[in-house]
Design a protein around this motif. Structure first.
Motif, short mmCIF file in Angstrom:
data_model
loop_
_atom_site.label_atom_id
_atom_site.label_comp_id
_atom_site.label_asym_id
_atom_site.label_seq_id
_atom_site.Cartn_x
_atom_site.Cartn_y
_atom_site.Cartn_z
N LEU A 149 9.55 11.13 -1.29
CA LEU A 149 8.69 9.99 -1.57
C LEU A 149 8.17 9.48 -0.24
O LEU A 149 8.94 9.39 0.73
CB LEU A 149 9.48 8.90 -2.29
CG LEU A 149 8.83 7.52 -2.43
CD1 LEU A 149 7.59 7.59 -3.31
CD2 LEU A 149 9.83 6.52 -3.00
N CYS A 150 6.88 9.19 -0.16
CA CYS A 150 6.34 8.69 1.10
C CYS A 150 5.32 7.60 0.85
O CYS A 150 4.80 7.44 -0.25
CB CYS A 150 5.71 9.82 1.91
SG CYS A 150 4.08 10.34 1.32
N ARG A 151 5.04 6.86 1.91
CA ARG A 151 3.92 5.92 1.88
C ARG A 151 2.71 6.59 2.55
O ARG A 151 2.86 7.46 3.42
CB ARG A 151 4.27 4.61 2.60
CG ARG A 151 4.49 4.77 4.09
CD ARG A 151 4.91 3.46 4.75
NE ARG A 151 5.10 3.68 6.18
CZ ARG A 151 4.42 3.06 7.14
NH1 ARG A 151 3.51 2.16 6.84
NH2 ARG A 151 4.65 3.33 8.42
N LEU A 152 1.53 6.18 2.12
CA LEU A 152 0.27 6.67 2.66
C LEU A 152 -0.52 5.51 3.24
O LEU A 152 -0.38 4.37 2.80
CB LEU A 152 -0.56 7.32 1.55
CG LEU A 152 0.03 8.52 0.80
CD1 LEU A 152 -0.87 8.88 -0.38
CD2 LEU A 152 0.22 9.70 1.72
N ASP A 192 2.70 14.08 -7.30
CA ASP A 192 1.93 13.01 -7.92
C ASP A 192 1.85 11.86 -6.93
O ASP A 192 2.56 11.85 -5.91
CB ASP A 192 2.60 12.56 -9.22
CG ASP A 192 1.61 11.95 -10.21
OD1 ASP A 192 0.46 11.63 -9.79
OD2 ASP A 192 1.98 11.76 -11.38
N GLY A 193 1.00 10.91 -7.23
CA GLY A 193 0.86 9.77 -6.35
C GLY A 193 0.03 8.70 -7.00
O GLY A 193 -0.56 8.91 -8.06
N VAL A 198 -6.63 3.75 0.69
CA VAL A 198 -6.57 5.20 0.51
C VAL A 198 -7.17 5.50 -0.86
O VAL A 198 -6.81 4.88 -1.86
CB VAL A 198 -5.12 5.71 0.58
CG1 VAL A 198 -5.06 7.22 0.31
CG2 VAL A 198 -4.50 5.38 1.93
N SER A 199 -8.08 6.44 -0.91
CA SER A 199 -8.76 6.74 -2.17
C SER A 199 -7.89 7.62 -3.07
O SER A 199 -7.07 8.41 -2.59
CB SER A 199 -10.09 7.44 -1.91
OG SER A 199 -9.88 8.75 -1.42
N ALA A 200 -8.12 7.49 -4.36
CA ALA A 200 -7.44 8.36 -5.31
C ALA A 200 -7.83 9.81 -5.09
O ALA A 200 -7.02 10.73 -5.28
CB ALA A 200 -7.76 7.93 -6.74
N MET A 239 -0.21 1.73 1.68
CA MET A 239 -1.47 1.60 0.96
C MET A 239 -1.60 2.63 -0.16
O MET A 239 -2.69 2.87 -0.69
CB MET A 239 -2.63 1.73 1.95
CG MET A 239 -2.63 0.65 3.02
SD MET A 239 -2.63 -1.04 2.33
CE MET A 239 -4.28 -1.09 1.63
N GLY A 240 -0.51 3.22 -0.49
CA GLY A 240 -0.41 4.20 -1.56
C GLY A 240 0.89 4.94 -1.38
O GLY A 240 1.56 4.81 -0.35
#
Length: 379
Positions: free
Chosen positions: A357-360, A193-194, A174-176, A287-288
Motif C-alpha cells: 500500500l502506498c501514498r501518491l 487498484d487505487g 493526482v489524476s485517476a 494525494m491518492g
C-alpha cells in the motif's frame, strides 16, 4: 522521515554554539555509499554482473538490501536471502523481505534484456518455509540469449526511481488516469487498484496514520527501526543500509549530539516529538493511494508482488508521480492485528492478501539511497 521538519529541532543559538569542526562535518556527503548508483552497468564483462549492478538498486524494506548471490554456476544467478538482514519485529514472517527480493529479481531481468538475454527465475526451487526464510535458494535464474527479447521501456527509469519520504504538494492533485496508467505496469499475476477520491484519501490517510503510530508506540517495533538509523556520513558509509540521515542538517545535529538513537527512543525528547510530526505530515499529505494484492499469500505470491511493485514504482517515475510505501497496516505482529484486518476489509477481494500500500502525490526530488557495492553481495 521528513528531513525538513528537523530544522525546527535546533535554534539559531545552538547552531552558533557549534564548533568549527561541526560546520566542516556538515559539508560531508556519503559519496562512497552512493557510488553503486554511478557504477551500475559500468565495467562488467559478465552480463550477470551488469544485470546485478542494477538489481542492487531495487527498493526493499528499511533498505536492508537482504540479497546475496552465488555465481559459481555458468550463466546462472542463485539468489539467496541474507538472514542476518531480516526485520523480525515488524516483518515476523519475512513477507516484506521477500517482496524486496522480488523487486531485485525484476530489475535483474529488465537489465539482462538490455543485453538481449532472457532470464527465467525458478522461484524457491527447493521449497520454502511459510514462517521464516532459511538458507535455501530464493530463486535460480538462468541467463540465455534469445532473439525475441526486447528491452522493457520501464528500465530507463531505474536510475531515477525513488521512494519519496517527504511531504507531498497538497495543492496538486493526482489524476485517476495517472493511477490507471501506473496500475497497467503490473505483469505478474497481481491485482493493482487505487483511488484519488476525497473520501478514499481521507479514510486511508486516517488508517495509515493510525497504523504508523502503532508501530512507533510499540517499543519493540519502533526500536527495530531506530537501531537501523544511520546518522551522518561516517555511519552511512560504515553500514550503507538501514534508514539514512545524511546531509548538512543531520551531520550537524549528529556532531552536536542533538540527534542520537537514544534521543530518538526517549519519548520525552524533542527529536522523538518532531520525528512523529514529520512522519504524520507524510501520511497526511497523501494525494491518492495505490495498493497491490495477490490471490493468496504464498512465497511465490510475495515474489510476484515484489516484481510488480517495482514496475509500478518505475511507471510512476515515468509520469513524475512520487510514491512512498505505507505498509505498517500490513504488518503481521499482534499489536497491528486490528488494522491488518481493517485494511483487508477495505482493499482486498475474498481470499486476497494486500501485499503493498502506498501514498501518491507530487513532491520534491530526493537523493539516492545508500547501497552496499555489488562485490559485497557475492558469495
Amino acid at each position: 522521515m521528513n528531513r525538513r521538519k528537523f530544522l525546527s529541532l535546533t535554534s539559531g543559538g545552538v547552531i552558533l554554539a557549534a564548533t568549527a569542526s561541526v560546520a566542516t562535518v556538515a559539508t560531508r556527503s556519503p559519496a562512497a555509499a552512493l557510488a553503486p548508483w554511478d557504477q551500475a552497468g559500468v565495467g562488467y564483462a559478465d552480463p550477470r554482473m551488469r544485470a546485478l549492478s542494477y538489481a542492487i538498486l531495487a527498493p526493499n524494506p528499511h533498505n536492508r538490501q537482504p540479497w546475496m548471490v552465488d555465481l559459481s554456476q555458468p550463466d546462472t544467478v542463485v539468489l539467496l536471502a541474507d538472514t542476518d538482514r531480516l526485520l523480525p519485529h515488524t516483518d515476523p514472517f519475512n513477507r516484506q523481505i521477500i517482496i524486496g527480493l522480488g523487486c531485485f529479481l525484476e530489475i535483474m531481468v529488465m537489465a539482462a534484456a538490455e543485453d538481449g538475454l532472457a532470464v527465467d527465475p525458478d522461484v524457491f526451487p527447493e521449497g520454502a518455509d511459510a514462517a521464516a526464510l532459511d538458507g535455501r535458494p530464493v530463486a535460480i535464474a538462468r541467463f540465455r540469449a534469445d532473439a525475441r527479447v526486447r528491452p522493457d521501456p520501464l528500465f530507463r527509469h531505474v536510475m531515477d526511481r525513488r521512494s519519496n519520504k517527504e511531504p507531498f504538494d497538497v495543492d496538486r492533485t493526482v489524476s485517476a488516469d495517472a493511477v490507471t496508467q501506473i496500475a497497467m505496469a503490473a505483469e505478474n499475476r497481481t491485482r493493482v487498484d487505487g483511488s484519488v477520491t476525497p473520501e478514499s484519501i481521507a479514510s486511508l490517510r486516517q488508517l495509515t496514520t493510525e497504523a504508523l503510530m502503532i508501530e512507533i508506540e510499540t517499543p519493540h517495533t519502533y526500536k527495530e527501526s531506530v537501531d537501523l538509523f544511520r546518522i551522518g556520513k561516517a555511519e552511512i558509509e560504515a553500514n550503507p543500509d538501514g534508514i539514512d540521515f545524511s546531509g548538512p542538517m543531520f551531520e550537524t545535529l549528529g556532531a552536536a549530539g542533538l540527534m542520537t538513537r537514544d534521543a530518538a527512543l526517549d519519548t520525552s525528547s524533542t527529536i522523538y516529538k518532531q520525528g512523529i510530526a514529520a512522519v504524520v505530515e507524510n501520511t497526511d499529505t497523501a494525494m491518492g493511494h495505490l495498493w497491490l494484492t495477490t490471490p493468496g499469500n504464498t512465497r511465490a505470491d510475495q515474489i510476484n508482488a515484489g516484481r510488480d511493485w517495482v514496475r509500478l514504482n518505475l511507471a510512476a517515475t515515468s509520469l513524475g508521480v512520487a510514491m512512498q510505501p505505507l505498509s505498517q497496516a500490513l504488518q503481521e505482529y499482534p499489536e497491528m492485528s486490528d488494522h491488518y484486518q481493517l485494511v483487508h476489509e477495505m482493499l482486498a477481494h475474498d481470499g486476497e492478501t494486500v501485499q503493498m500500500l502506498c501514498r501518491l502525490g507530487y513532491g520534491i526530488r530526493i537523493d539516492r539511497s545508500p547501497r552496499w557495492p555489488l562485490e559485497a553481495k557475492l558469495i
